[in-house]
Design a protein around this motif. Structure first.
Motif, PDB file in Angstrom:
ATOM      1  N   GLY A 164     -31.611  26.573 -28.104  1.00  0.00           N
ATOM      2  CA  GLY A 164     -31.432  26.889 -26.690  1.00  0.00           C
ATOM      3  C   GLY A 164     -31.597  25.673 -25.799  1.00  0.00           C
ATOM      4  O   GLY A 164     -30.838  25.472 -24.841  1.00  0.00           O
ATOM      5  N   HIS A 167     -28.495  23.475 -25.765  1.00  0.00           N
ATOM      6  CA  HIS A 167     -27.442  23.944 -24.866  1.00  0.00           C
ATOM      7  C   HIS A 167     -27.786  23.661 -23.408  1.00  0.00           C
ATOM      8  O   HIS A 167     -26.906  23.335 -22.604  1.00  0.00           O
ATOM      9  CB  HIS A 167     -27.198  25.441 -25.076  1.00  0.00           C
ATOM     10  N   ARG A 186     -27.837  18.588 -32.148  1.00  0.00           N
ATOM     11  CA  ARG A 186     -27.090  19.839 -32.249  1.00  0.00           C
ATOM     12  C   ARG A 186     -26.616  20.060 -33.681  1.00  0.00           C
ATOM     13  O   ARG A 186     -26.704  21.160 -34.229  1.00  0.00           O
ATOM     14  CB  ARG A 186     -25.893  19.812 -31.304  1.00  0.00           C
ATOM     15  N   GLU A 221     -23.994  35.863 -22.622  1.00  0.00           N
ATOM     16  CA  GLU A 221     -24.443  34.473 -22.719  1.00  0.00           C
ATOM     17  C   GLU A 221     -24.758  34.109 -24.172  1.00  0.00           C
ATOM     18  O   GLU A 221     -24.441  33.003 -24.633  1.00  0.00           O
ATOM     19  CB  GLU A 221     -25.669  34.267 -21.843  1.00  0.00           C
ATOM     20  N   SER A 225     -22.846  31.221 -26.258  1.00  0.00           N
ATOM     21  CA  SER A 225     -23.554  30.082 -26.835  1.00  0.00           C
ATOM     22  C   SER A 225     -23.181  29.885 -28.301  1.00  0.00           C
ATOM     23  O   SER A 225     -22.980  28.755 -28.760  1.00  0.00           O
ATOM     24  CB  SER A 225     -25.064  30.295 -26.690  1.00  0.00           C
ATOM     25  N   HIS A 228     -19.744  28.381 -28.516  1.00  0.00           N
ATOM     26  CA  HIS A 228     -19.797  26.963 -28.156  1.00  0.00           C
ATOM     27  C   HIS A 228     -20.241  26.119 -29.356  1.00  0.00           C
ATOM     28  O   HIS A 228     -19.667  25.070 -29.654  1.00  0.00           O
ATOM     29  CB  HIS A 228     -20.765  26.779 -26.989  1.00  0.00           C
ATOM     30  N   THR A 229     -21.258  26.606 -30.081  1.00  0.00           N
ATOM     31  CA  THR A 229     -21.757  25.889 -31.251  1.00  0.00           C
ATOM     32  C   THR A 229     -20.681  25.766 -32.321  1.00  0.00           C
ATOM     33  O   THR A 229     -20.473  24.684 -32.899  1.00  0.00           O
ATOM     34  CB  THR A 229     -22.988  26.618 -31.830  1.00  0.00           C
ATOM     35  N   ASN A 261     -28.647  37.154 -33.163  1.00  0.00           N
ATOM     36  CA  ASN A 261     -28.175  35.775 -33.308  1.00  0.00           C
ATOM     37  C   ASN A 261     -28.072  35.383 -34.779  1.00  0.00           C
ATOM     38  O   ASN A 261     -27.095  34.747 -35.205  1.00  0.00           O
ATOM     39  CB  ASN A 261     -29.132  34.832 -32.580  1.00  0.00           C
TER      40      ASN A 261
END
Length: 642
Positions: A164, A167, A186, A221, A225, A228-229, A261
């Motif tokens: 988290g 990001h 990352r 959200e 996320s 995006h990863t 997740n």
């Protein structure tokens, strides 16, 4: 003396700690290093020490007898050595059936080629995990799987916090060196997340020892996320990853977002690992009554090669552990058939709805409040159209927007109206029966004494060749609207030509379709793209299709029986978009094939034409009941959401 940073270390230092099967070659393509995983793989098992510093043909001598298509494999490796161009995700198969993937990375420094890194990833045919021994960890009475799961779960929460923070940092201003550090962080956290999931799967954790993390979170959200990863992880690979979120997901939820997740990471990681090219799609819908327990249904679909989708779900190493974790919460996971995708996994997980809007939902609501609805009541529109389905659709929209309109279904009627009164806008089908559309436009523009010489003319077209569109523009068409068009697209045309304040933002207030899933035997991907978030638009077109299509197909049947090929070609051109509007895209494609067959031929193959038309007619008869059921489902859905 200051110690070098990790970025200053030799790449081989990093490679030594990788679990991948890697071969490093120098600038002359001679092997100089191989990883332990390569030494133990079926490709070069035990042979790596004997090929070091030898010509590359020594590698080929060992590999080619193992490859199912040796000529193709040798050709690809030869091209890579000559072009030195990076390659990712190239699949090849061994004779014994295992599927592998090759990644090739050339290494350049100071403008000169220094060597290459060859990575071999096994995609299928992985040997089963050995049976775990029934051993105990001394002193605590626990078996080693339970102990491993417990320790891994201790790591998972702080690791999620690290992800988290990564990001959050990505949204701040960083210099180039800090960006490099963030990229490394990352990448490393992503690897650790995957390792955590893998270890839980190996341990066969039931989740009984796992604490339930009940806390507030924004589901949109969270999914954003994750995407995006994985977009970063996919890099330049020819794979598109996207998500379709239920429009009703506007509230903060309470539940175990860490478990959500973790499961999504497993499914996306599996899809990313096995998909060579194409698409990975995440679909999230919501079930249950507002204000109480909500069930999230999450689906991950991909276009992996067929050979990688044949294995039963329960044989996947990660599947049993996820199924047990979900069962503890009352959820399930299943593999489904999903049109357009090779593999699709869907799971459910319960959450509580707090009733509080997310920050993003509040921003969207504020934007909607600022929208200005423009009144078109004073405008007069002439519609020139002879397709029944298109007519019903455009009339329903014009009546909805309270527009004064006149209807003409042929050129003669249109000419009468155009000569006798002035309109503010003209909607004209470019392919009218009789082919007089462009002549009609020329007449409108050719006589300055006529009332509509300067009236904007919007041509509507369905799959029309570019030369026809160019001729339409030359004849005086002001703008072109490609069918099928959405209500928003028509609204923007109306706003552009009927509203003096062209900057006013007008948009259709839509009924969300994200919670509505189309029938799997229809082209779901196309329907979701076409209708976006407007269930009312979809229902309108489905209803018009049901009312008109049987009669229209009977007309085609008469034309085929009479061998009236020219009129058949014209009628097919008019009708073909109607099938795509209800998800029968393959039928529209077959109609395009038939239209092409009829275009410009002096001699027609009647047998082939009749056979192709019979196939189109059979599709209509087979799928008409499905389209009818979908229309009824859409009506029920809209009634529930009102």
């Amino acid at each position: 003396m200051e110690k070098p940073s990790i970025l200053d270390l030799s790449p081989v230092v990093h490679l030594r700690h990788s679990g991948a099967a890697i071969l490093v070659t120098d600038h002359l393509h001679r092997p100089v290093w191989g990883s332990r995983a390569l030494l133990e793989s079926p490709l070069l098992k035990g042979q790596v020490p004997y090929i070091l510093h030898q010509p590359f043909r020594s590698v080929l001598r060992l590999l080619l007898p193992l490859i199912a298509e040796p000529a193709r494999f040798e050709g690809q490796l030869s091209r890579l050595r000559s072009t030195r161009a990076p390659l990712q995700g190239w699949p090849f198969t061994l004779r014994e059936g295992s599927l592998f993937q090759l990644d090739f990375s050339p290494v350049w420094a100071a403008g000169s080629y220094r060597g290459s890194i060859w990575t071999f990833t096994r995609l299928s045919g992985t040997p089963p995990v050995p049976e775990r021994p029934a051993m105990q960890v001394a002193g605590d009475g626990q078996g080693w799987p339970e102990k491993l799961a417990e320790r891994v779960l201790d790591v998972r929460t702080p690791l999620s916090v690290i992800s988290g923070m990564v990001h959050l940092l990505d949204e701040t201003l960083l210099d180039e060196q800090q960006r490099e550090y963030l990229k490394l962080l990352r990448h490393s956290s992503g690897i650790l997340q995957a390792l955590v999931t893998d270890m839980l799967n190996i341990a066969g954790s039931t989740g009984d020892e796992q604490p339930v993390h009940q806390r507030e979170f924004d589901p949109v959200e969270l999914i954003g996320s994750l995407l995006h990863t994985f977009r970063i992880k996919l890099g330049q690979r020819p794979i598109r990853i996207s998500a379709s979120m239920d429009a009703r997901l506007q509230n903060v939820l309470v539940g175990d977002d860490i478990l959500l997740n973790q499961i999504m990471m497993s499914l996306l990681g599996n899809a990313e690992r096995l998909t060579v090219e194409g698409e990975i799609v995440v679909t999230v819908s919501m079930e249950g009554a507002p204000g109480g327990k909500r069930w999230l249904r999450c689906r991950v679909s991909d276009t992996r090669p067929p050979a990688l989708g044949a294995e039963a779900p329960h044989l996947q190493p990660w599947y049993p552990a996820i199924a047990r974790q979900l069962a503890r919460h009352g959820g399930t996971i299943n593999r489904e058939e999903w049109h357009g995708y090779q593999v699709s996994y869907s799971f459910t997980l319960p959450f509580l709805d707090t009733g509080k809007r997310t920050a993003a939902a509040n921003v969207l609501a504020a934007k909607r409040q600022r929208r200005r609805q423009v009144n078109f009541a004073a405008a007069k529109v002439l519609v020139i159209e002879d397709n029944g389905m298109n007519l019903r659709y455009v009339i329903s929209l014009l009546e909805k927007y309270k527009l004064d309109y006149q209807l003409a279904t042929n050129g003669l009627d249109a000419l009468y109206f155009l000569n006798s009164r002035q309109y503010d806008l003209i909607l004209l089908d470019i392919k009218l029966t009789g082919g007089d559309s462009l002549e009609l436009v020329s007449r409108i523009r050719g006589d300055e004494r006529l009332p509509n010489v300067a009236t904007p003319v919007i041509g509507t077209a369905a799959g029309t060749p570019e030369d026809t569109l160019a001729a339409a523009r030359s004849a005086g068409i002001t703008d072109i609207l490609i069918m099928p068009y959405t209500p928003d697209q028509l609204l923007q045309i109306l706003n552009k030509y009927l509203n003096e304040d062209e900057t006013a933002l007008i948009m259709e207030e839509v009924q969300p379709t994200n919670g509505f899933e189309f029938h799997r035997e229809l082209d779901v991907k196309y329907l979701n793209t076409l209708y976006e978030n407007n269930i009312a638009y979809a229902a309108d077109l489905f209803e018009i299709f049901l009312r008109t299509i049987r009669e229209e197909v009977k007309k085609l049947e008469v034309l085929v029986a009479n061998s009236d090929w020219e009129q058949l070609r014209f009628s097919i051109h008019k009708l073909k978009p109607n099938f795509a509007m209800v998800g029968l895209t393959w039928t529209s494609n077959n109609m395009q094939v038939l239209e092409n067959m009829l275009r410009g031929n002096e001699e027609y193959d009647a047998v082939t034409i009749e056979r192709l038309f019979s196939s189109i007619n059979a599709d209509m008869q087979q799928y008409y009941p499905i389209v009818a059921d979908e229309y009824e489902r859409m009506k029920s859905y809209m009634e529930r959401e009102q």
